[in-house]
Design a protein around this motif. Sequence first.
Motif, PDB file in Angstrom:
ATOM      1  N   ARG A 242       0.110  18.062   4.606  1.00 38.99           N
ATOM      2  CA  ARG A 242       1.060  19.095   4.169  1.00 38.99           C
ATOM      3  C   ARG A 242       2.380  18.467   3.719  1.00 38.99           C
ATOM      4  N   TRP A 243       2.895  17.560   4.541  1.00 36.96           N
ATOM      5  CA  TRP A 243       4.168  16.873   4.249  1.00 36.96           C
ATOM      6  C   TRP A 243       4.041  16.017   2.981  1.00 36.96           C
ATOM      7  N   ALA A 244       2.944  15.281   2.864  1.00 39.47           N
ATOM      8  CA  ALA A 244       2.760  14.388   1.704  1.00 39.47           C
ATOM      9  C   ALA A 244       2.710  15.196   0.410  1.00 39.47           C
ATOM     10  N   ALA A 245       2.021  16.324   0.435  1.00 40.48           N
ATOM     11  CA  ALA A 245       1.901  17.145  -0.783  1.00 40.48           C
ATOM     12  C   ALA A 245       3.257  17.739  -1.166  1.00 40.48           C
ATOM     13  N   THR A 246       4.026  18.163  -0.159  1.00 37.43           N
ATOM     14  CA  THR A 246       5.354  18.722  -0.447  1.00 37.43           C
ATOM     15  C   THR A 246       6.235  17.681  -1.131  1.00 37.43           C
ATOM     16  N   ILE A 247       6.231  16.474  -0.587  1.00 35.95           N
ATOM     17  CA  ILE A 247       7.088  15.426  -1.158  1.00 35.95           C
ATOM     18  C   ILE A 247       6.593  15.021  -2.550  1.00 35.95           C
ATOM     19  N   ALA A 248       5.277  14.897  -2.690  1.00 36.36           N
ATOM     20  CA  ALA A 248       4.728  14.495  -4.002  1.00 36.36           C
ATOM     21  C   ALA A 248       5.100  15.492  -5.094  1.00 36.36           C
ATOM     22  N   GLY A 249       5.349  16.742  -4.700  1.00 35.88           N
ATOM     23  CA  GLY A 249       5.681  17.779  -5.678  1.00 35.88           C
ATOM     24  C   GLY A 249       7.138  17.770  -6.130  1.00 35.88           C
ATOM     25  N   ARG A 250       7.981  16.986  -5.489  1.00 38.91           N
ATOM     26  CA  ARG A 250       9.401  16.966  -5.873  1.00 38.91           C
ATOM     27  C   ARG A 250       9.572  16.280  -7.229  1.00 38.91           C
ATOM     28  N   PRO A 251      10.322  16.893  -8.147  1.00 39.88           N
ATOM     29  CA  PRO A 251      10.487  16.282  -9.474  1.00 39.88           C
ATOM     30  C   PRO A 251      11.043  14.854  -9.417  1.00 39.88           C
ATOM     31  N   ALA A 252      11.989  14.597  -8.495  1.00 37.80           N
ATOM     32  CA  ALA A 252      12.566  13.242  -8.425  1.00 37.80           C
ATOM     33  C   ALA A 252      11.521  12.230  -7.943  1.00 37.80           C
ATOM     34  N   VAL A 253      10.617  12.679  -7.089  1.00 35.00           N
ATOM     35  CA  VAL A 253       9.560  11.785  -6.614  1.00 35.00           C
ATOM     36  C   VAL A 253       8.593  11.492  -7.765  1.00 35.00           C
ATOM     37  N   LYS A 254       8.294  12.530  -8.548  1.00 37.49           N
ATOM     38  CA  LYS A 254       7.401  12.323  -9.702  1.00 37.49           C
ATOM     39  C   LYS A 254       7.997  11.305 -10.664  1.00 37.49           C
ATOM     40  N   ARG A 255       9.306  11.358 -10.841  1.00 36.91           N
ATOM     41  CA  ARG A 255       9.948  10.370 -11.724  1.00 36.91           C
ATOM     42  C   ARG A 255      10.009   9.001 -11.046  1.00 36.91           C
ATOM     43  N   GLY A 256      10.481   8.990  -9.800  1.00 37.53           N
ATOM     44  CA  GLY A 256      10.686   7.713  -9.110  1.00 37.53           C
ATOM     45  C   GLY A 256       9.420   6.885  -9.018  1.00 37.53           C
ATOM     46  N   ARG A 257       8.291   7.534  -8.839  1.00 35.43           N
ATOM     47  CA  ARG A 257       7.055   6.759  -8.678  1.00 35.43           C
ATOM     48  C   ARG A 257       6.580   6.149  -9.994  1.00 35.43           C
ATOM     49  N   MET A 258       7.160   6.581 -11.100  1.00 31.26           N
ATOM     50  CA  MET A 258       6.772   6.028 -12.413  1.00 31.26           C
ATOM     51  C   MET A 258       7.527   4.749 -12.759  1.00 31.26           C
ATOM     52  N   VAL A 259       8.700   4.573 -12.131  1.00 32.07           N
ATOM     53  CA  VAL A 259       9.593   3.481 -12.556  1.00 32.07           C
ATOM     54  C   VAL A 259       9.046   2.125 -12.091  1.00 32.07           C
ATOM     55  N   ASN A 260       9.063   1.154 -12.982  1.00 29.02           N
ATOM     56  CA  ASN A 260       8.558  -0.210 -12.724  1.00 29.02           C
ATOM     57  C   ASN A 260       7.067  -0.218 -12.380  1.00 29.02           C
ATOM     58  N   ARG A 261       6.365   0.811 -12.826  1.00 30.37           N
ATOM     59  CA  ARG A 261       4.932   0.880 -12.526  1.00 30.37           C
ATOM     60  C   ARG A 261       4.140   0.201 -13.648  1.00 30.37           C
ATOM     61  N   VAL A 262       3.193  -0.653 -13.269  1.00 30.28           N
ATOM     62  CA  VAL A 262       2.434  -1.392 -14.285  1.00 30.28           C
ATOM     63  C   VAL A 262       0.927  -1.148 -14.171  1.00 30.28           C
ATOM     64  N   THR A 263       0.525  -0.162 -13.373  1.00 29.46           N
ATOM     65  CA  THR A 263      -0.898   0.171 -13.280  1.00 29.46           C
ATOM     66  C   THR A 263      -1.051   1.684 -13.459  1.00 29.46           C
ATOM     67  N   GLY A 264      -2.295   2.116 -13.637  1.00 37.03           N
ATOM     68  CA  GLY A 264      -2.560   3.552 -13.748  1.00 37.03           C
ATOM     69  C   GLY A 264      -2.460   4.039 -15.184  1.00 37.03           C
ATOM     70  N   GLU A 265      -2.434   5.358 -15.329  1.00 39.06           N
ATOM     71  CA  GLU A 265      -2.359   5.976 -16.654  1.00 39.06           C
ATOM     72  C   GLU A 265      -1.139   5.469 -17.414  1.00 39.06           C
ATOM     73  N   PRO A 266      -1.282   5.101 -18.685  1.00 34.64           N
ATOM     74  CA  PRO A 266      -0.107   4.647 -19.445  1.00 34.64           C
ATOM     75  C   PRO A 266       1.038   5.660 -19.412  1.00 34.64           C
TER      76      PRO A 266
END
Length: 291
Positions: A242-266
Amino acid sequence: MTNSSDYTPPEIWSWKQGNGGRFASINRPVAGATHDKDLPVGRHPLQLYSLATPNGMKVTVMLEELLALGHGGAEYDAWLIRINDGEQFGSGFVAVNPNSKIPALLDRSGPSPIRVFESGAILLYLAEKFGAFLPTDIATRAECLSWLFWQMGSAPYLGGGFGHFYAYAPTKIEYAIDRFAMEAKRQLDVLDRRLAECEYLAGPNYTIADMAVWPWYGRLAEGQLYEAGTFLQVQDYLNVQRWAATIAGRPAVKRGRMVNRVTGEPSSQLHERHDAGDFATRTQDKIGAGS
Ligand SMILES: N[C@@H](CCC(=O)N[C@@H](CS)C(=O)NCC(=O)O)C(=O)O
Protein backbone atom coordinates in the motif's frame (compact mmCIF):
# COMPACT_ATOMS: atom_id res chain seq x y z
CA MET A 1 37.53 -19.87 -8.96
CA THR A 2 37.54 -22.48 -6.19
CA ASN A 3 34.24 -24.18 -5.52
CA SER A 4 32.90 -22.54 -2.35
CA SER A 5 32.75 -25.86 -0.49
CA ASP A 6 36.45 -26.58 -1.24
CA TYR A 7 37.77 -23.19 -0.21
CA THR A 8 40.04 -22.69 2.76
CA PRO A 9 41.06 -19.04 3.28
CA PRO A 10 44.85 -18.59 2.98
CA GLU A 11 46.75 -16.96 5.83
CA ILE A 12 46.93 -13.67 3.98
CA TRP A 13 44.21 -12.50 1.61
CA SER A 14 45.29 -11.43 -1.86
CA TRP A 15 43.37 -9.65 -4.60
CA LYS A 16 42.32 -11.84 -7.54
CA GLN A 17 41.37 -9.48 -10.33
CA GLY A 18 38.59 -10.72 -12.60
CA ASN A 19 36.97 -13.11 -10.12
CA GLY A 20 33.98 -13.49 -12.44
CA GLY A 21 31.62 -11.41 -10.31
CA ARG A 22 29.39 -8.81 -11.92
CA PHE A 23 31.48 -5.92 -10.55
CA ALA A 24 34.91 -7.56 -10.90
CA SER A 25 36.10 -4.87 -13.31
CA ILE A 26 35.44 -1.99 -10.89
CA ASN A 27 35.94 -3.41 -7.41
CA ARG A 28 39.36 -2.79 -5.87
CA PRO A 29 40.81 -3.20 -2.37
CA VAL A 30 42.20 0.36 -2.36
CA ALA A 31 40.62 3.81 -2.38
CA GLY A 32 41.52 6.96 -4.30
CA ALA A 33 41.45 8.17 -7.87
CA THR A 34 42.61 6.04 -10.80
CA HIS A 35 42.71 8.89 -13.32
CA ASP A 36 42.54 12.66 -13.63
CA LYS A 37 39.15 13.94 -14.65
CA ASP A 38 37.40 17.15 -13.67
CA LEU A 39 33.66 17.08 -13.07
CA PRO A 40 31.38 19.16 -15.26
CA VAL A 41 29.58 22.09 -13.59
CA GLY A 42 26.22 23.45 -14.73
CA ARG A 43 24.35 26.67 -14.04
CA HIS A 44 22.28 25.63 -11.02
CA PRO A 45 23.19 25.97 -7.31
CA LEU A 46 23.17 22.20 -6.77
CA GLN A 47 25.35 19.85 -8.77
CA LEU A 48 24.51 16.16 -8.46
CA TYR A 49 26.82 13.41 -9.72
CA SER A 50 24.86 10.19 -9.74
CA LEU A 51 23.18 7.23 -11.39
CA ALA A 52 19.59 5.97 -10.93
CA THR A 53 20.39 3.11 -8.60
CA PRO A 54 18.27 2.97 -5.42
CA ASN A 55 20.81 5.16 -3.61
CA GLY A 56 20.94 7.65 -6.46
CA MET A 57 17.16 7.76 -6.84
CA LYS A 58 16.69 8.88 -3.23
CA VAL A 59 18.32 12.22 -4.00
CA THR A 60 16.67 12.94 -7.36
CA VAL A 61 13.28 12.16 -5.77
CA MET A 62 14.07 14.58 -2.91
CA LEU A 63 15.15 17.33 -5.31
CA GLU A 64 12.03 16.89 -7.43
CA GLU A 65 9.88 16.94 -4.29
CA LEU A 66 11.55 20.17 -3.13
CA LEU A 67 11.01 21.79 -6.51
CA ALA A 68 7.38 20.64 -6.48
CA LEU A 69 6.99 22.42 -3.13
CA GLY A 70 8.27 25.62 -4.74
CA HIS A 71 11.86 25.66 -3.43
CA GLY A 72 13.56 27.27 -6.42
CA GLY A 73 16.93 26.99 -4.64
CA ALA A 74 16.73 23.23 -5.17
CA GLU A 75 17.25 23.60 -8.93
CA TYR A 76 19.92 21.16 -9.92
CA ASP A 77 22.09 19.77 -12.64
CA ALA A 78 22.21 15.98 -12.52
CA TRP A 79 25.30 14.59 -14.21
CA LEU A 80 25.57 10.93 -15.09
CA ILE A 81 28.31 8.88 -13.44
CA ARG A 82 28.65 5.51 -15.17
CA ILE A 83 29.95 3.36 -12.33
CA ASN A 84 30.44 0.32 -14.56
CA ASP A 85 32.94 2.40 -16.55
CA GLY A 86 34.79 3.43 -13.37
CA GLU A 87 33.81 7.11 -13.56
CA GLN A 88 33.53 7.23 -9.75
CA PHE A 89 37.32 6.88 -9.63
CA GLY A 90 38.03 10.10 -11.55
CA SER A 91 39.92 12.72 -9.50
CA GLY A 92 37.05 15.22 -9.64
CA PHE A 93 34.52 12.72 -8.33
CA VAL A 94 36.86 11.50 -5.58
CA ALA A 95 37.24 15.12 -4.44
CA VAL A 96 33.47 15.26 -3.89
CA ASN A 97 33.20 11.75 -2.49
CA PRO A 98 36.40 10.12 -1.19
CA ASN A 99 34.40 6.88 -0.95
CA SER A 100 33.98 6.76 -4.78
CA LYS A 101 30.29 5.93 -4.76
CA ILE A 102 27.26 7.70 -6.15
CA PRO A 103 25.38 9.82 -5.21
CA ALA A 104 27.57 12.87 -4.52
CA LEU A 105 26.33 16.44 -4.20
CA LEU A 106 28.10 19.78 -4.50
CA ASP A 107 26.20 22.78 -3.16
CA ARG A 108 27.60 25.86 -4.91
CA SER A 109 25.00 28.30 -3.59
CA GLY A 110 27.24 29.79 -0.88
CA PRO A 111 30.62 31.53 -0.86
CA SER A 112 32.48 28.23 -1.07
CA PRO A 113 31.18 24.90 -2.36
CA ILE A 114 29.96 22.35 0.17
CA ARG A 115 30.38 18.68 -0.69
CA VAL A 116 27.98 16.06 0.66
CA PHE A 117 28.29 12.33 0.16
CA GLU A 118 26.31 9.32 1.45
CA SER A 119 22.70 9.39 0.30
CA GLY A 120 21.34 9.61 3.87
CA ALA A 121 23.56 12.60 4.63
CA ILE A 122 22.46 14.25 1.38
CA LEU A 123 18.77 13.79 2.25
CA LEU A 124 19.33 15.23 5.72
CA TYR A 125 21.38 18.14 4.35
CA LEU A 126 18.69 19.07 1.83
CA ALA A 127 15.89 18.63 4.37
CA GLU A 128 17.66 20.98 6.79
CA LYS A 129 18.68 23.47 4.11
CA PHE A 130 15.12 23.84 2.84
CA GLY A 131 13.22 23.05 6.04
CA ALA A 132 11.16 20.35 4.36
CA PHE A 133 10.31 16.65 4.72
CA LEU A 134 11.91 16.52 8.19
CA PRO A 135 9.51 16.82 11.13
CA THR A 136 10.29 19.61 13.58
CA ASP A 137 8.78 18.21 16.77
CA ILE A 138 11.38 16.19 18.62
CA ALA A 139 9.48 12.89 18.80
CA THR A 140 8.48 12.68 15.13
CA ARG A 141 11.89 13.92 14.07
CA ALA A 142 13.50 11.12 16.12
CA GLU A 143 11.19 8.60 14.45
CA CYS A 144 12.06 9.98 11.01
CA LEU A 145 15.81 9.85 11.65
CA SER A 146 15.51 6.39 13.14
CA TRP A 147 13.96 5.05 9.94
CA LEU A 148 16.42 6.99 7.81
CA PHE A 149 19.36 5.45 9.64
CA TRP A 150 17.59 2.07 9.70
CA GLN A 151 17.61 2.19 5.94
CA MET A 152 21.27 3.16 5.72
CA GLY A 153 22.20 0.25 7.96
CA SER A 154 19.79 -2.29 6.49
CA ALA A 155 20.03 -1.84 2.72
CA PRO A 156 23.57 -3.24 2.46
CA TYR A 157 22.10 -6.58 3.63
CA LEU A 158 19.48 -6.33 0.90
CA GLY A 159 21.79 -5.09 -1.87
CA GLY A 160 25.28 -6.27 -0.96
CA GLY A 161 23.93 -9.41 0.68
CA PHE A 162 20.73 -10.75 -0.86
CA GLY A 163 20.90 -8.98 -4.23
CA HIS A 164 24.55 -9.76 -4.73
CA PHE A 165 24.32 -13.48 -4.00
CA TYR A 166 20.87 -14.03 -5.58
CA ALA A 167 21.41 -12.06 -8.78
CA TYR A 168 25.06 -11.17 -9.37
CA ALA A 169 27.51 -13.68 -7.85
CA PRO A 170 29.12 -15.99 -10.43
CA THR A 171 27.97 -19.08 -8.51
CA LYS A 172 24.73 -19.62 -6.59
CA ILE A 173 25.74 -20.31 -2.99
CA GLU A 174 22.77 -21.74 -1.09
CA TYR A 175 24.11 -20.76 2.33
CA ALA A 176 24.56 -17.11 1.34
CA ILE A 177 21.23 -16.85 -0.49
CA ASP A 178 19.38 -18.46 2.43
CA ARG A 179 21.03 -16.22 4.98
CA PHE A 180 20.29 -12.99 3.12
CA ALA A 181 16.82 -14.00 1.86
CA MET A 182 15.88 -14.57 5.49
CA GLU A 183 17.21 -11.13 6.42
CA ALA A 184 15.50 -9.43 3.44
CA LYS A 185 12.17 -10.97 4.46
CA ARG A 186 12.72 -10.01 8.08
CA GLN A 187 13.35 -6.41 7.00
CA LEU A 188 10.18 -6.41 4.88
CA ASP A 189 8.30 -7.62 7.93
CA VAL A 190 9.81 -4.84 10.07
CA LEU A 191 8.49 -2.31 7.57
CA ASP A 192 5.15 -4.05 7.20
CA ARG A 193 4.51 -3.93 10.94
CA ARG A 194 5.47 -0.27 11.13
CA LEU A 195 3.29 0.61 8.16
CA ALA A 196 0.35 -1.17 9.80
CA GLU A 197 0.57 1.51 12.51
CA CYS A 198 0.80 4.62 10.34
CA GLU A 199 0.59 5.80 6.79
CA TYR A 200 4.26 6.72 6.40
CA LEU A 201 7.35 5.61 8.28
CA ALA A 202 7.65 8.60 10.58
CA GLY A 203 3.91 9.01 11.11
CA PRO A 204 1.10 10.62 9.13
CA ASN A 205 3.40 12.60 6.83
CA TYR A 206 5.75 11.71 3.99
CA THR A 207 9.39 12.44 4.98
CA ILE A 208 12.98 11.80 3.97
CA ALA A 209 12.67 8.42 5.73
CA ASP A 210 10.18 7.30 3.07
CA MET A 211 12.39 8.75 0.34
CA ALA A 212 15.33 6.71 1.63
CA VAL A 213 13.44 3.45 2.10
CA TRP A 214 11.17 3.46 -0.96
CA PRO A 215 13.83 3.09 -3.69
CA TRP A 216 15.01 -0.11 -1.99
CA TYR A 217 12.08 -1.77 -0.26
CA GLY A 218 9.27 -0.11 -2.22
CA ARG A 219 10.83 -1.15 -5.49
CA LEU A 220 11.54 -4.61 -4.06
CA ALA A 221 7.82 -4.80 -3.23
CA GLU A 222 7.04 -3.72 -6.80
CA GLY A 223 9.15 -6.69 -7.99
CA GLN A 224 11.67 -4.31 -9.55
CA LEU A 225 14.80 -5.29 -7.66
CA TYR A 226 16.79 -8.39 -8.58
CA GLU A 227 13.68 -10.00 -10.19
CA ALA A 228 13.10 -11.41 -6.73
CA GLY A 229 9.42 -10.62 -6.21
CA THR A 230 8.24 -14.21 -6.45
CA PHE A 231 11.25 -15.66 -4.61
CA LEU A 232 10.62 -13.38 -1.62
CA GLN A 233 6.80 -13.46 -1.97
CA VAL A 234 6.69 -9.69 -1.71
CA GLN A 235 2.94 -9.53 -2.37
CA ASP A 236 2.35 -10.83 1.17
CA TYR A 237 3.56 -7.58 2.76
CA LEU A 238 0.28 -5.76 2.33
CA ASN A 239 1.15 -2.59 4.23
CA VAL A 240 4.42 -2.25 2.34
CA GLN A 241 2.48 -2.75 -0.90
CA ARG A 242 0.00 0.00 0.00
CA TRP A 243 2.78 2.42 1.01
CA ALA A 244 4.94 1.61 -2.04
CA ALA A 245 2.06 2.20 -4.46
CA THR A 246 1.18 5.53 -2.82
CA ILE A 247 4.74 6.78 -3.11
CA ALA A 248 5.20 5.48 -6.66
CA GLY A 249 2.15 7.54 -7.66
CA ARG A 250 3.66 10.87 -6.59
CA PRO A 251 4.53 13.04 -9.61
CA ALA A 252 7.91 14.03 -8.12
CA VAL A 253 8.77 10.36 -7.59
CA LYS A 254 7.82 9.59 -11.19
CA ARG A 255 10.22 12.30 -12.32
CA GLY A 256 12.98 11.57 -9.81
CA ARG A 257 13.22 7.92 -10.76
CA MET A 258 13.88 8.87 -14.39
CA VAL A 259 16.91 11.05 -13.71
CA ASN A 260 20.34 9.51 -14.50
CA ARG A 261 18.58 6.31 -15.51
CA VAL A 262 20.33 4.25 -18.19
CA THR A 263 18.16 1.11 -18.32
CA GLY A 264 14.52 0.36 -19.10
CA GLU A 265 12.17 2.01 -21.57
CA PRO A 266 13.90 4.84 -23.47
CA SER A 267 11.00 7.13 -22.49
CA SER A 268 11.87 6.49 -18.80
CA GLN A 269 15.54 7.43 -19.18
CA LEU A 270 16.67 11.00 -18.62
CA HIS A 271 20.43 10.57 -18.65
CA GLU A 272 21.14 14.10 -17.48
CA ARG A 273 18.79 16.69 -16.03
CA HIS A 274 19.60 20.36 -16.34
CA ASP A 275 16.14 21.90 -16.60
CA ALA A 276 12.60 21.04 -15.51
CA GLY A 277 11.66 20.92 -19.20
CA ASP A 278 14.10 18.07 -19.83
CA PHE A 279 11.50 15.50 -18.74
CA ALA A 280 9.40 16.46 -21.74
CA THR A 281 12.17 16.91 -24.29
CA ARG A 282 15.37 15.06 -23.35
CA THR A 283 14.39 11.46 -22.58
CA GLN A 284 16.15 8.80 -24.64
CA ASP A 285 13.14 8.14 -26.88
CA LYS A 286 13.29 11.83 -27.89
CA ILE A 287 17.04 12.33 -28.28
CA GLY A 288 17.99 8.81 -29.36
CA ALA A 289 20.80 6.35 -28.78
CA GLY A 290 24.36 7.46 -28.18
CA SER A 291 23.34 10.54 -26.20
N1 LIG B 1 26.10 4.16 1.59
C1 LIG B 1 26.24 4.76 0.29
C2 LIG B 1 26.26 3.65 -0.74
C3 LIG B 1 26.44 4.20 -2.13
C4 LIG B 1 26.68 3.07 -3.12
O1 LIG B 1 26.88 1.91 -2.75
N2 LIG B 1 26.67 3.44 -4.39
C5 LIG B 1 26.92 2.46 -5.43
C6 LIG B 1 25.75 2.45 -6.42
S1 LIG B 1 24.24 2.14 -5.59
C7 LIG B 1 28.19 2.80 -6.19
O2 LIG B 1 28.44 3.96 -6.47
N3 LIG B 1 29.00 1.81 -6.51
C8 LIG B 1 30.22 2.00 -7.24
C9 LIG B 1 31.36 1.26 -6.64
O3 LIG B 1 31.17 0.53 -5.65
O4 LIG B 1 32.47 1.39 -7.17
C10 LIG B 1 25.10 5.73 0.04
O5 LIG B 1 23.99 5.45 0.50
O6 LIG B 1 25.31 6.78 -0.59
